[in-house]
Design a protein around this motif. Sequence first.
Motif, PDB file in Angstrom:
ATOM      1  N   MET A 156       0.364  -1.538   0.064  1.00  0.00           N
ATOM      2  CA  MET A 156      -0.151  -0.063   0.296  1.00  0.00           C
ATOM      3  C   MET A 156       0.848   1.455   0.057  1.00  0.00           C
ATOM      4  O   MET A 156      -0.017   2.001  -0.268  1.00  0.00           O
ATOM      5  CB  MET A 156      -1.112   0.061   1.466  1.00  0.00           C
ATOM      6  CG  MET A 156      -2.269  -1.126   1.057  1.00  0.00           C
ATOM      7  SD  MET A 156      -3.144  -0.427  -0.076  1.00  0.00           S
ATOM      8  CE  MET A 156      -3.576   0.708  -0.117  1.00  0.00           C
ATOM      9  N   ASP A 157       1.934   1.287   0.688  1.00  0.00           N
ATOM     10  CA  ASP A 157       2.688   2.083   1.009  1.00  0.00           C
ATOM     11  C   ASP A 157       3.701   2.611  -0.427  1.00  0.00           C
ATOM     12  O   ASP A 157       3.643   4.124  -1.024  1.00  0.00           O
ATOM     13  CB  ASP A 157       3.937   1.845   1.757  1.00  0.00           C
ATOM     14  CG  ASP A 157       3.554   2.258   3.938  1.00  0.00           C
ATOM     15  OD1 ASP A 157       2.656   2.884   3.486  1.00  0.00           O
ATOM     16  OD2 ASP A 157       4.217   1.605   4.029  1.00  0.00           O
ATOM     17  N   ASP A 158       4.166   1.720  -0.922  1.00  0.00           N
ATOM     18  CA  ASP A 158       4.173   1.873  -2.511  1.00  0.00           C
ATOM     19  C   ASP A 158       3.402   2.305  -3.478  1.00  0.00           C
ATOM     20  O   ASP A 158       3.587   3.187  -4.258  1.00  0.00           O
ATOM     21  CB  ASP A 158       5.093   0.230  -3.022  1.00  0.00           C
ATOM     22  CG  ASP A 158       6.170   0.124  -2.325  1.00  0.00           C
ATOM     23  OD1 ASP A 158       6.684   0.520  -1.960  1.00  0.00           O
ATOM     24  OD2 ASP A 158       7.014  -1.099  -2.373  1.00  0.00           O
ATOM     25  N   MET A 159       1.883   1.557  -3.898  1.00  0.00           N
ATOM     26  CA  MET A 159       0.820   2.720  -4.088  1.00  0.00           C
ATOM     27  C   MET A 159       0.842   3.956  -3.762  1.00  0.00           C
ATOM     28  O   MET A 159       0.454   4.515  -5.268  1.00  0.00           O
ATOM     29  CB  MET A 159       0.255   1.266  -4.075  1.00  0.00           C
ATOM     30  CG  MET A 159      -0.982   1.452  -5.308  1.00  0.00           C
ATOM     31  SD  MET A 159      -2.553   0.754  -5.306  1.00  0.00           S
ATOM     32  CE  MET A 159      -3.704   1.622  -3.436  1.00  0.00           C
ATOM     33  N   VAL A 160       0.927   3.988  -2.889  1.00  0.00           N
ATOM     34  CA  VAL A 160       0.530   5.869  -2.578  1.00  0.00           C
ATOM     35  C   VAL A 160       1.738   6.221  -3.146  1.00  0.00           C
ATOM     36  O   VAL A 160       1.531   7.605  -3.952  1.00  0.00           O
ATOM     37  CB  VAL A 160       0.702   6.135  -0.876  1.00  0.00           C
ATOM     38  CG1 VAL A 160       0.389   7.504  -1.069  1.00  0.00           C
ATOM     39  CG2 VAL A 160      -0.798   5.401  -0.761  1.00  0.00           C
ATOM     40  N   ASP A 161       2.928   6.030  -2.770  1.00  0.00           N
ATOM     41  CA  ASP A 161       4.467   6.940  -2.871  1.00  0.00           C
ATOM     42  C   ASP A 161       4.365   6.950  -4.939  1.00  0.00           C
ATOM     43  O   ASP A 161       4.327   7.849  -5.529  1.00  0.00           O
ATOM     44  CB  ASP A 161       5.350   6.436  -3.018  1.00  0.00           C
ATOM     45  CG  ASP A 161       5.447   5.753  -2.041  1.00  0.00           C
ATOM     46  OD1 ASP A 161       4.635   7.003  -0.822  1.00  0.00           O
ATOM     47  OD2 ASP A 161       6.616   5.197  -1.020  1.00  0.00           O
ATOM     48  N   VAL A 162       3.903   5.809  -5.498  1.00  0.00           N
ATOM     49  CA  VAL A 162       3.933   5.809  -7.580  1.00  0.00           C
ATOM     50  C   VAL A 162       2.506   6.738  -7.797  1.00  0.00           C
ATOM     51  O   VAL A 162       2.784   7.285  -8.667  1.00  0.00           O
ATOM     52  CB  VAL A 162       3.878   4.444  -7.673  1.00  0.00           C
ATOM     53  CG1 VAL A 162       3.308   4.344  -9.195  1.00  0.00           C
ATOM     54  CG2 VAL A 162       4.847   2.620  -7.277  1.00  0.00           C
TER      55      VAL A 162
END
Length: 196
Positions: free
Chosen positions: A1-7
Amino acid sequence: MDDMVDVGCLMLTTMTPELQKQHKDMVAYEMIQNLKEIYEGQALQEMYETSKALFQYKMSEGSPVGAHVIKMMGYIQALEKLGFPLNIELAFDVVLQSLPDSFNQFVLNFNMNEINKTLPQRKEKERKKSKGIGKTKPKGKNALKPKGGISKEGKCFHCDKPGHWKRNYFVYLEDVKKAKAVGASVSGTAHEKESS
């Protein structure tokens, strides 16, 4: 989820303000899908326009060939960037077909001499030639024969008579075979003496 938000944040920062407003409440995957829908149609239209320009572009008689080929290559590279690459053979054919009729002899020579091989094949062929490997000259029945007859002034360089060429003259070809056979047997005999 963190990666998805960053992307998602990274994607939003690279967009124009109008696109940011449209995509601010979407996750990365939804943004990608929406952008595909928006721009895929434009890419198809651009591909159509570019391919049309490429296939209809003809060189006018007397204009420089270099500039013409560079423009053609620009169209071909633009198609590749749009995701519609031409294979090398088709690219060569399209460029050759765009040349005026005064280049017919060049096109014929180009196709007859297999100039349209891909770059790796040419490099391999050059490498073999530089090592002395791959020197294949047709002999006998496969030798090149003149087309359209021989001019009356031409003479054979072997027997000095008109009507045939030295490379096709059976007496000369037999002499070459005998010389090779004698050379092979002489070098084989010398090799046998050295080893004994």
